[in-house]
Scaffold this active site. Structure first.
Site, mmCIF file in Angstrom:
data_model
loop_
_atom_site.group_PDB
_atom_site.id
_atom_site.type_symbol
_atom_site.label_atom_id
_atom_site.label_comp_id
_atom_site.label_asym_id
_atom_site.label_seq_id
_atom_site.Cartn_x
_atom_site.Cartn_y
_atom_site.Cartn_z
ATOM 1 N N ASP A 189 42.175 72.541 5.702
ATOM 2 C CA ASP A 189 41.423 73.074 6.838
ATOM 3 C C ASP A 189 41.757 72.335 8.129
ATOM 4 O OD1 ASP A 189 40.288 74.661 4.943
ATOM 5 O OD2 ASP A 189 38.337 73.648 4.939
ATOM 6 N N ASP A 198 45.998 67.858 3.686
ATOM 7 C CA ASP A 198 44.695 68.501 3.819
ATOM 8 C C ASP A 198 44.926 69.937 4.276
ATOM 9 O OD1 ASP A 198 41.807 68.830 4.351
ATOM 10 O OD2 ASP A 198 42.423 68.716 6.452
#
Length: 324
Positions: free
Chosen positions: A79, A77
């Site tokens: 962010d 991922d």
């Protein structure tokens, strides 16, 4: 969009739009990935991760990743896992600086991003509003133009926000001969730029429709969020011939539990409260690179995400006022 011939049929629990978004992202990622990802000039040593005493104390781990395992890959991922804050907002700051939109639109966009991080739920009407406002910014612009601007924005706002610890984890997979992919709701073009700058294999991201190299203002499927991320990873793994049980995935958010649950080696990185609880229950590995023990105990990514958003909005508005 026609069904992808290389993806075997199966029974799915995700929505049709999630499946479409995931498959489109996987196809885009495979097309854009470089034949050879450039290595980092100097691999960084992973700093000691913050851990709590007791439940989060990691037991002694076997050597991982496994060197030479070409059936394994890693999915990260973006962010608050690889980068502090939200990539899409930093990209928005760069577009604001280049007068793609006005201060009022920036404030609205900032609030929408903050709402998602704080609420932790997906209200369809609110998500549609956020999606439409973001797409309206790029509608009519050339894909090549946004890619060129994205390179500049990475240097201006993103390069210094990469977590060294997470980057070191990604490098460990690369050093073991495995492919490493970003998986994010950010536009696939932005995600691809970040992946290339970090020397990663490529990126899975939200696919915006374009015709003859011009954005139409529509998405293919939906944003690559939650179940759609899992669909993208599943589709890419099928295309690449990967064994998901031998793969790893890393995220900070409980929204990514569907993706983390797909792989044999899930990691919670800078986890929010819900993900931390889920990770403890399921004996998943945890890493926390945030500064201070309070961040470890509380584990609220909204503090970091909203802080970056609010700070970015304030900085952009201040810049606007100085220019007057």
């Amino acid at each position: 969009m026609a069904a992808l011939g290389w993806l075997p049929p199966r029974r799915r629990s995700a929505t049709a739009r999630s499946v479409l978004a995931g498959e489109a992202s996987a196809e885009a990622a495979r097309k854009s990935a470089l034949a050879e990802a450039p290595p980092l000039t100097e691999p960084e040593t992973e700093p000691e991760a913050l851990t709590e005493e007791g439940p989060d104390q990691a037991p002694e781990e076997p050597v991982f990743p496994v060197d030479g395992d070409d059936l394994a890959a890693a999915f990260f991922d973006l962010d608050n896992t690889v980068m502090q804050g939200a990539a899409i907002f930093h990209f928005g700051r760069g577009l604001y600086k280049r007068e793609f939109f006005r201060r009022r639109e920036l404030a609205r966009f900032a609030w929408q991003q903050a709402w998602f991080r704080l609420a932790g739920v997906e209200d369809p009407e609110h998500m549609q509003d956020a999606r439409d406002s973001a797409l309206s910014i790029v509608k009519g612009h050339k894909v090549s133009e946004l890619m060129s601007i994205g390179e500049e924005i990475y240097d201006e706002y993103m390069a210094e926000r990469i977590w060294p610890g997470t980057r070191a984890l990604a490098q460990a997979h690369l050093d073991a001969g495995q492919k490493v992919w970003l998986v994010t709701a950010a536009p696939v073009e932005t995600a691809t730029i970040i992946a290339r700058r970090l020397g990663l294999t490529g990126a899975l991201g939200t696919v915006a429709e374009s015709v003859d190299g011009i954005y139409t203002g529509r998405l293919v499927g939906e944003p690559l969020h939650g179940p759609a991320k899992a669909e993208a990873v599943r589709a890419l793994a099928a295309a690449e011939g990967l064994d998901l049980e031998r793969c790893a995935a890393y995220s900070d958010s409980h929204n990514d539990i569907p993706m983390l649950s797909l792989v044999g080696h899930p990691y919670a990185i800078n986890p929010d409260t819900k993900l931390r609880k889920h990770a403890r229950t399921n004996d998943w590995r945890l890493r926390d690179y945030r500064t201070g023990r309070k961040a470890v105990k509380v584990g609220v990514p909204a503090a970091a995400g909203v802080g970056a958003i609010a700070g970015g909005a304030a900085a952009a508005i201040a810049l606007h006022r100085r220019r007057k």
